[in-house]
Write a protein that holds these residues in place. Structure first.
Motif, PDB file in Angstrom:
ATOM      1  N   UNK A  19      17.605   8.313  -4.811  1.00 45.92           N
ATOM      2  CA  UNK A  19      18.185   7.066  -4.298  1.00 45.92           C
ATOM      3  C   UNK A  19      19.682   6.969  -4.581  1.00 45.92           C
ATOM      4  N   UNK A  20      20.147   7.603  -5.662  1.00 49.45           N
ATOM      5  CA  UNK A  20      21.565   7.525  -6.020  1.00 49.45           C
ATOM      6  C   UNK A  20      22.452   8.137  -4.938  1.00 49.45           C
ATOM      7  N   UNK A  21      21.980   9.185  -4.313  1.00 51.50           N
ATOM      8  CA  UNK A  21      22.760   9.875  -3.282  1.00 51.50           C
ATOM      9  C   UNK A  21      22.265   9.576  -1.864  1.00 51.50           C
ATOM     10  N   UNK A  22      21.122   8.917  -1.763  1.00 57.63           N
ATOM     11  CA  UNK A  22      20.525   8.678  -0.445  1.00 57.63           C
ATOM     12  C   UNK A  22      20.183   7.207  -0.235  1.00 57.63           C
ATOM     13  N   UNK A  23      21.124   6.338  -0.622  1.00 60.31           N
ATOM     14  CA  UNK A  23      21.070   4.931  -0.251  1.00 60.31           C
ATOM     15  C   UNK A  23      22.456   4.577   0.265  1.00 60.31           C
ATOM     16  N   UNK A  24      22.568   4.371   1.552  1.00 63.50           N
ATOM     17  CA  UNK A  24      23.870   4.129   2.165  1.00 63.50           C
ATOM     18  C   UNK A  24      24.226   2.655   2.214  1.00 63.50           C
ATOM     19  N   UNK A  25      25.516   2.375   2.365  1.00 64.42           N
ATOM     20  CA  UNK A  25      25.967   0.994   2.527  1.00 64.42           C
ATOM     21  C   UNK A  25      27.278   0.983   3.303  1.00 64.42           C
ATOM     22  N   UNK A  26      27.328   0.130   4.307  1.00 62.66           N
ATOM     23  CA  UNK A  26      28.547  -0.068   5.093  1.00 62.66           C
ATOM     24  C   UNK A  26      28.984  -1.515   4.909  1.00 62.66           C
ATOM     25  N   UNK A  27      30.215  -1.724   4.454  1.00 59.41           N
ATOM     26  CA  UNK A  27      30.748  -3.067   4.247  1.00 59.41           C
ATOM     27  C   UNK A  27      31.552  -3.483   5.472  1.00 59.41           C
ATOM     28  N   UNK A  28      31.174  -4.633   6.042  1.00 57.39           N
ATOM     29  CA  UNK A  28      31.839  -5.092   7.267  1.00 57.39           C
ATOM     30  C   UNK A  28      31.928  -6.609   7.259  1.00 57.39           C
TER      31      UNK A  28
END
Length: 235
Positions: free
Chosen positions: A152-161
């Motif tokens: 999960x540390x490397x495979x949980x994405x997030x885009x801030x918009x």
């Protein structure tokens, strides 16, 4: 040996092999079931943010005031299980990570610092009492607690918009693992070399109650500082 005895021996061996396979299957399934149930008991099912917390301002000028999850077919329990369940990655003693300081005296594991490396910070909860970032979890191995990373540390994405953090379970993370490992190695080495920092570190580790002697703390400090420095050098 008679033909009858030989056949009987073959049949016994076949039954034994079959039994061992069934036993292995049952043990594996039982382990997975117990692990899953244990994790589920700790999940705050009503937390719509799934443990996530906002960032008002970071060193890069980024911020978000709310977290939204994509409709991926994952419910709250699925996400929290993915975030909180150890996979056996033992980076260093858990107590070390909880008290390790940066050069400016800030705790390395602080939300501000972990967000700097773009690990997704979280608030404390029943499945994550110390408020570790997504994919950073505690593991118990041979009677000692460790901090480690999961998928999960490397495979949980997030885009801030526009002030909204759109979180993507299973997506690629923006986390800088290379730099955080280098900085961990430097922080541990500084702790070893600076007597004042080392004394404070040992005192804080001992206060957590899991080490029986200061010498044991120093021995583990030397071992894990060398281990992580070697990992960084090899990579």
């Amino acid at each position: 040996m008679s033909t009858k005895s030989s056949k009987r021996g073959i049949i016994v061996k076949q039954h034994s092999a079959s039994f061992n396979k069934r036993l292995f299957f049952l043990v594996t399934v039982s382990f997975l079931l117990i692990t899953t149930l244990s994790a589920c008991k700790l999940i705050p099912e009503t937390d719509l943010d799934r443990g996530g917390t906002i960032v008002s301002q970071d060193p890069f000028g980024d911020s978000y005031t709310s977290i939204k999850y994509l409709d991926q077919g994952w419910n709250i329990a699925d996400s929290m299980w993915f975030y909180n369940t150890t996979q056996g990655s033992n980076l260093m003693p858990y107590d070390f990570f909880m008290v390790l300081e940066k050069e400016d005296g800030q705790l390395f594991r602080s939300n501000e610092n972990m967000n700097y490396y773009r690990y997704l910070i979280r608030k404390p909860g029943s499945g994550n009492p110390d408020g570790l970032p997504v994919g950073w979890v505690k593991d118990d191995y041979k009677g000692q607690e460790y901090i480690g990373l999961t998928c999960a540390a490397c495979h949980t994405g997030q885009i801030n918009y526009n002030g909204i953090a759109v979180r993507i379970d299973g997506g690629p993370a923006m986390a800088d693992m290379g730099t955080i490992m280098l900085d961990l190695a430097m922080a541990l080495n500084r702790t070893r070399k600076d007597e004042g920092v080392k004394n404070r570190f040992v005192k804080n580790v001992m206060a957590r109650g899991n080490y029986k002697s200061e010498s044991a703390v120093i021995e583990d400090l030397d071992r894990h500082a060398l281990r992580i420095a070697s990992y960084v050098s090899i990579n």
